[in-house]
Design a protein around this motif. Structure first.
Motif, short mmCIF file in Angstrom:
data_model
loop_
_atom_site.label_atom_id
_atom_site.label_comp_id
_atom_site.label_asym_id
_atom_site.label_seq_id
_atom_site.Cartn_x
_atom_site.Cartn_y
_atom_site.Cartn_z
N LYS A 83 -1.10 -2.30 5.66
CA LYS A 83 -2.44 -1.93 4.93
C LYS A 83 -2.99 -0.74 5.00
O LYS A 83 -2.42 0.00 5.79
CB LYS A 83 -3.68 -3.15 5.53
N GLU A 84 -3.80 -0.26 4.47
CA GLU A 84 -4.45 1.05 4.61
C GLU A 84 -4.95 1.08 6.27
O GLU A 84 -5.62 0.50 6.77
CB GLU A 84 -5.62 1.41 3.49
N THR A 85 -4.54 2.37 6.71
CA THR A 85 -4.64 2.52 8.10
C THR A 85 -4.99 3.80 8.39
O THR A 85 -4.43 4.98 7.74
CB THR A 85 -3.23 2.23 9.16
N GLU A 86 -5.79 4.23 9.42
CA GLU A 86 -5.92 5.88 9.82
C GLU A 86 -4.57 6.35 10.47
O GLU A 86 -4.11 5.79 11.34
CB GLU A 86 -7.01 5.72 10.96
N ALA A 107 -7.86 13.26 11.94
CA ALA A 107 -9.46 13.59 11.77
C ALA A 107 -10.01 12.42 10.90
O ALA A 107 -10.82 12.78 10.21
CB ALA A 107 -9.69 14.93 11.16
N GLY A 108 -9.19 11.45 10.77
CA GLY A 108 -9.71 10.22 9.93
C GLY A 108 -9.09 10.03 8.53
O GLY A 108 -9.54 8.99 7.82
N LEU A 109 -7.96 10.77 8.28
CA LEU A 109 -7.30 10.60 6.93
C LEU A 109 -6.71 9.04 7.12
O LEU A 109 -6.18 8.76 8.08
CB LEU A 109 -6.03 11.46 6.62
N LYS A 110 -6.86 8.31 5.98
CA LYS A 110 -6.22 7.12 5.70
C LYS A 110 -4.80 7.16 5.14
O LYS A 110 -4.73 8.08 4.02
CB LYS A 110 -7.02 5.89 5.22
N PHE A 111 -4.00 6.40 5.45
CA PHE A 111 -2.51 6.28 4.68
C PHE A 111 -2.13 5.03 4.47
O PHE A 111 -2.43 3.89 5.02
CB PHE A 111 -1.70 7.00 5.48
N ARG A 112 -1.34 4.90 3.24
CA ARG A 112 -1.02 3.42 3.06
C ARG A 112 0.55 3.83 2.08
O ARG A 112 0.40 4.62 1.16
CB ARG A 112 -1.85 2.74 2.28
N CYS A 113 1.60 3.03 2.52
CA CYS A 113 3.06 3.48 1.97
C CYS A 113 3.48 2.46 0.94
O CYS A 113 4.69 2.17 1.22
CB CYS A 113 3.86 3.78 3.23
N ASN A 114 2.79 1.89 0.26
CA ASN A 114 3.02 0.93 -0.99
C ASN A 114 3.59 1.63 -2.06
O ASN A 114 3.71 0.95 -2.99
CB ASN A 114 1.89 -0.04 -0.93
N GLY A 115 3.64 2.94 -2.14
CA GLY A 115 4.22 3.53 -3.35
C GLY A 115 3.36 3.63 -4.39
O GLY A 115 3.56 4.13 -5.47
N LYS A 116 1.96 3.47 -4.11
CA LYS A 116 0.65 3.66 -5.21
C LYS A 116 -0.16 4.72 -4.96
O LYS A 116 -1.17 4.83 -5.95
CB LYS A 116 0.19 2.34 -5.36
N ALA A 117 -0.02 5.45 -4.04
CA ALA A 117 -0.95 6.74 -3.84
C ALA A 117 -0.60 7.60 -4.89
O ALA A 117 -1.69 7.79 -5.70
CB ALA A 117 -0.68 7.42 -2.53
N ILE A 118 0.47 8.09 -5.37
CA ILE A 118 0.72 8.80 -6.55
C ILE A 118 1.94 8.11 -7.18
O ILE A 118 3.05 8.57 -6.77
CB ILE A 118 1.09 10.26 -6.07
#
Length: 445
Positions: free
Chosen positions: A391-394, A399-410
């Motif tokens: 799930k989306e996680t800090e 400094a607060g960026l969230k990341f998620r590696c499901n291939g759908k960011a770009i």
């Protein structure tokens, strides 16, 4: 500063290293400048704001074990059979010494094992391989990790990322890195990239223009292939979509007096410039802008701002300049406190002013955060599927960026796990005053 190999598939680190190399050759008979690293479909952030500082104890946390425990969180010790995690760094390369990254990786693993339960409750066992910025050694490092049975591999900022990555990708071993522009790497289903490809050199200046109400931006870029791809091929349609005018101004490396080139900025009616190059390149550009009376907004990649820049450019010019950043290094913040406390509690002789090393912390701690909930056999396949299902996680120390590696960011580059990035505004001494997260919108399910 950075690293570079073949134009087209490089981290910002790679790109910047080639830029500084080209500029150094032009000025100093081939002497290569040291550089930091990082990414972007053209160069990006790093050595950022804090870059060049001699303060190796920046943002030192409060002394005492109680204070440290408060920053590190409760004890949650990992037990059982260790999980082998590979770490590939440049080590003491000819261009810049990355042995600090090694020390950070070891300290970070100890912290994760003591306070985060390692990976799936099992301790992380680090195996480090140094590429020395050599392509063949990088390939050897990748092969060594396969042979040693690493369940996953972290690759620090490097000019030879792709060479180390390929054998790992072929073996379907999950890899986490900060960034690259290599199309094959970005399309990989087992690779996870923690930086947005366009933020530092395109998204940031567009956002600055919108915030300031500026109508036209000239991108001042050192004229070497590695630096031009984003400014030349990727930027124009994005500026057009944003409704902001755009000009590309290419300047030869080693140009000491840029007054004639900067006159073009005034002549084309730009009310903002964005500078992409080394500190010496940026100093020349800013001096040229002053000489022609440019009064608009100046923004830049973080490599522009070093102690050399602060000594050469008046604080009144640097004040309120917005630049990109790869990590929130320098000013006191929860992210910097965590990094500094880990370094001081579990490491030795760690330079806290080194951005590449904070990136190493971010990669390894980010990998651990992305694998929360994994159970059963901790194999490469299990790690990959767990990360994809996260799930989306800090992102730790971001400094607060969230990341998620499901291939759908770009979707076009499924390895990328982050949208947006960090920026900072400089104070009247050219130092970062604070960091701001921009464009870090939620990633779709």
């Amino acid at each position: 500063m950075s690293h570079v190999q073949r134009p087209g598939g490089q981290t910002a680190s790679q790109i910047f290293r080639s830029i500084t190399s080209a500029q150094s050759s032009a000025r100093l008979g081939g002497l290569r400048l040291a550089g930091v690293a990082v990414l972007a479909a053209s160069l990006a952030f790093v050595s950022a704001c804090g870059g060049g500082s001699d303060d190796k104890g920046a943002a030192t946390p409060a002394n005492g074990s109680a204070a440290a425990d408060g920053v590190l969180g409760p004890v949650a010790k990992a037990t059982g059979t260790p999980v082998k995690i590979g770490v590939i760094t440049e080590g003491p390369s000819p261009n810049t010494d990355h042995t600090n990254d090694n020390r950070v990786a070891q300290a970070t693993a100890k912290y994760l094992n003591e306070h985060k339960g390692g990976i799936g409750g099992r301790p992380i066992e680090i195996t480090i391989c140094e590429t020395l910025a050599d392509l063949s050694k990088a390939t050897d490092c990748g092969n060594q990790m396969v042979e040693k049975g690493a369940a996953a591999v972290m690759i620090g900022t490097s000019g030879v990322v792709e060479a180390a990555w390929k054998p790992l990708n072929d073996a379907k071993i999950p890899v986490m890195i900060y960034g690259s522009t290599d199309p094959s790497l970005l399309a990989s289903q087992t690779t996870f990239v923690l930086a947005n490809l366009t933020f530092a050199v395109i998204d940031l200046p567009i956002q600055v223009a919108k915030d300031k109400g500026n109508k036209k931006v000239t991108s001042i870029v050192v004229d070497v292939p590695a630096a031009l791809r984003a400014a030349q091929d990727i930027a124009p349609p994005l500026y057009q979509k944003a409704g902001i005018g755009y000009e590309l101004l290419r300047v030869a490396p080693g140009t000491a007096d840029m007054t004639p080139q900067m006159q073009q900025v005034v002549d084309n009616g730009s009310d903002q410039v964005f500078i992409t190059g080394s500190d010496s390149f940026c100093i020349s550009a800013m001096n040229g802008l002053k000489a022609v009376g440019f009064t608009g907004t100046i923004s830049a990649i973080s490599q522009c701002i070093t102690d050399a820049t602060r000594k050469s450019i008046p604080g009144s010019t640097l004040k309120d300049m917005v630049i990109s950043a790869s990590t929130p290094i320098g000013p006191d913040s929860p992210s910097m406190d965590l990094y500094a406390t880990v370094a001081k509690t579990y490491g030795k002789d760690i330079d806290l002013s080194n951005q590449d090393s904070m990136i190493m912390f971010m990669i390894l701690a980010g990998f651990q955060a992305a694998t929360q909930g994994i159970s059963g056999d901790i194999t490469s396949a299990a790690l990959t599927s767990t990360i994809k299902a996260m799930k989306e996680t800090e992102l730790p120390a971001s400094a607060g960026l969230k990341f998620r590696c499901n291939g759908k960011a770009i979707p076009a580059t499924p390895a990328v796990c982050v949208l947006g990035g960090l920026s900072t505004t400089l104070d009247d001494k050219g130092q970062p005053a604070a960091y701001k997260v921009l464009g870090n919108t939620p990633i779709a399910d």
